[in-house]
Design an enzyme around this catalytic site. Structure first.
Site, PDB file in Angstrom:
ATOM      1  CD  GLU A 181      -3.637  -1.453   2.430  1.00  0.00           C
ATOM      2  OE1 GLU A 181      -2.960  -0.691   3.150  1.00  0.00           O
ATOM      3  OE2 GLU A 181      -3.722  -1.326   1.193  1.00  0.00           O
ATOM      4  CD  GLU A 260       1.040  -1.684   3.441  1.00  0.00           C
ATOM      5  OE1 GLU A 260       0.890  -0.469   3.153  1.00  0.00           O
ATOM      6  OE2 GLU A 260       0.626  -2.606   2.716  1.00  0.00           O
TER       7      GLU A 260
END
EC number: 3.2.1.23
Length: 615
Positions: A181, A260
């Protein structure tokens, strides 16, 4: 081209024949989807983390994943547990990540590996070892050579453990993530290329490398040569459709994977317990499966951030929200590994979407109640202090080679004085004493850093006992996450100097000498209970105030009277038939308090407002 249900089915059928030890396969991207040995493969994964699950339970958790219809397991790798000191590595016991991966394969599951080196994960300092901050000039998560040199050494060492377990080498690892991320942190693509190269050089060439970001952050964090996963939650109607539409603006050709899928959320001290919406999460999951998209539940099973390993949210403006020990996450499997109603909702949906009937759900032994254990022995913190380090100015934990726990700062006030005592910058909780008497507490969570010192006698002793409540794990603030008093202490505007500093990592409770002498306040307290039959339990900590608890030498986690968490998960493999010892360090404790094991956790009331949907 969208995958048809026939192709989806083919991906599931392959799991029984291909996730076998020793057989080499090829996993890659073909067009808008993944292929395994040339056949379309839809990844349906669930995340769980080896340090958050007792090793004795890994295999049971894998079987629960298989029974929900998953074909893959996702895990981070946590640098801080593997390299506690520079060049000193630990891959033993619960840190044996290679064994975790091997057992997943033995249970017929593939693996998505997320080696970071940054992991977020609501984990202490995002998985970075705290010693990275000993040099105050080091800039973590950048191309700074002072950061990249230990990072390169670490990734090379990790490659020796896990590169042989990639799918092309006969192992189960099909996907390996580059960084994590990063687009939410920065947009330095040269840094991302460096991390990419380190993974390649470490041997991660026999699985498919990829990056992962929120849909809006993909341009910042992705690399043009690698596929992209997107991370988002299912708490809103149409969330999945909107997220993939956003991805297609920059990556119209796929492959398409929700790397995710936040099917739950985490908790902070002093806030409400997350209670998310399984119906909306199921609707978004169904949409993804109907389109043939891959998905990884975050979390399938959250487990527990045992010991000191919880992280914190925060920012550079002073916000600080430490996470609780429980990482239950309102996940499909609860903290103790038992299926929730959500588990069966997802299981049914996956079976209907794929046409594959999952294996039967294994039985899980019920949790047990344990007898009350009353704290009738104690050891005063003040009588168990180590040899101090002397310094003109306060030193942080990192400065004295300490990672976790507590640290005590002591100085003598040279003249009778009074005024405002300011701790600059406090990380993260302090109790302030004058000549042994508690004057007050300061909490970074509440943006407290000062209190008024009353008139003192000449040569008064000032003690400041500081707790590292968990370093921030997300955002730009991580670079300044030294623990303790990280700058200076002033009284009436003048800096206080001449400190004795006592590192208190509390990593060896066996060395404490207990007695039945009364003790109150910052003390270690000891109790015990007898068991004839073992089983998981949840220790009720509601009579305790703030500190840390150990069971038979295992650090179970933090206690804090503000909640929402009021129990600590105590797994059966960490208990024994006969006598079980409980030790608690309680900052404001008293003799006579007690704990007892419950057969259900107490994690707090449901929230009064909607759970967040963005990390």
């Amino acid at each position: 081209m969208r995958l048809t249900m026939a192709l989806l089915l083919a991906g599931f059928l392959s799991i029984n024949t291909l996730a076998q030890p020793g057989k080499t396969n090829r996993f890659a991207v073909q067009g808008d989807h993944f292929v395994l040995d040339g056949k379309p493969f839809v990844v349906i994964s669930g995340e769980m983390h080896y340090p958050r699950i007792p090793r004795a339970y890994w295999r049971q958790r894998f079987r629960m994943a298989k029974a929900m219809g998953l074909n893959t397991i996702t895990t981070y790798v946590f640098w801080n547990v593997h390299e506690p000191k520079p060049g000193v590595y630990d891959f033993s016991g619960n840190n044996d990540v290679a064994e975790f991966v091997r057992e997943a394969q033995q249970e017929g599951l593939y693996v998505i590996l997320r080696p970071g080196p940054y992991v977020c994960a609501e984990w202490e300092f995002g998985g970075y070892p705290s010693w990275l901050l000993k040099d105050h000039e080091t800039r973590v998560r950048t191309s700074d050579p002072k950061f990249m040199a230990p990072t390169a050494r670490w990734i090379a060492r990790l490659g020796k453990e896990l590169a042989p377990l990639q799918v092309g080498n006969g192992g189960p690892i099909i996907l390996t993530q580059v960084e994590n991320e990063y687009g939410s942190f920065g947009s330095d693509h040269a840094y991302m290329e460096q991390i990419h190269k380190l993974l390649v050089d470490a041997g991660f060439t026999q699985s498919q490398l990829y990056t992962a970001d929120g849909p809006e952050q993909v341009p910042n964090g992705s690399l043009p040569e690698l596929p992209v996963g997107i991370n988002f939650g299912g708490e809103e109607d149409g969330a999945a459709e909107r997220a993939f539409a956003k991805l297609k603006e920059v990556r119209p050709n796929g492959p398409f994977i929700n790397s995710e899928y936040w099917a739950g959320w985490f908790d902070h001290w002093g806030a409400d317990h997350a209670n998310t919406h399984a119906d909306k999460q199921a609707d978004n999951l169904q949409w993804m499966l109907a389109h043939g998209y891959s998905v990884s539940f975050y979390m399938f099973h959250g487990g527990t951030s045992f010991g000191w390993m919880n992280g914190s949210n925060g920012d550079q403006k002073g916000s600080y929200e430490p996470d609780v020990t429980s990482y239950d996450y309102d996940a499909a499997l609860d903290e103790g590994g038992r299926p929730t109603p959500k588990y069966f909702v997802f299981r049914d949906l996956i079976a209907k979407s794929t046409g594959i009937t999952a294996s039967p759900v294994p039985e899980v032994a019920p949790a047990i109640r344990t007898p009350e254990a009353r704290f009738v022995e104690s050891a005063s913190l003040w009588e168990n202090l180590p040899t101090p380090i002397r310094s003109d100015h306060p030193l942080s934990m990192e400065d004295v080679d300490q990672a976790y726990g507590y640290i005590l700062y002591r100085t003598t006030l040279q003249s009778a004085d009074q005024g405002e005592l300011v701790l600059d910058e406090l990380h993260s909780y302090a109790q302030v004493y004058l000549d042994g008497k508690l004057l007050g507490t300061l909490d970074r969570r509440l943006k407290q850093d000062r209190l008024t010192l009353p008139a003192t006698a000449d040569k008064a002793r000032l003690d400041i006992l500081v707790e590292n409540t968990g370093r921030i794990n997300f955002g730009k603030a991580i670079g300044g996450e030294r623990a303790g008093i990280t700058k200076q202490v002033t009284l009436g505007g003048k800096e206080l100097t001449g400190w004795e500093i006592y590192p208190l990592p509390m990593n060896n409770t066996a060395s404490l000498k207990f007695s039945k002498q009364p003790c109150e306040g910052a003390c270690f307290y000891r109790a015990s209970f007898e068991l004839s039959t073992l089983g998981d339990t949840f220790l009720d900590t509601s009579q305790l105030t703030k500190g840390q608890l150990w069971l038979n030498g295992h650090a179970l986690g933090r206690i804090c009277t503000i909640g929402p968490q009021k129990t600590l998960y105590a797994p059966a493999p960490w208990m024994v038939t006969g006598n079980n010892e409980v030790i608690v360090f309680d900052l404001q404790g008293k003799m006579g308090a007690a704990v007892r094991g419950l057969d259900k956790p107490v994690l707090g009331a449901p929230p009064t407002k909607e759970s967040p949907v963005a990390r």
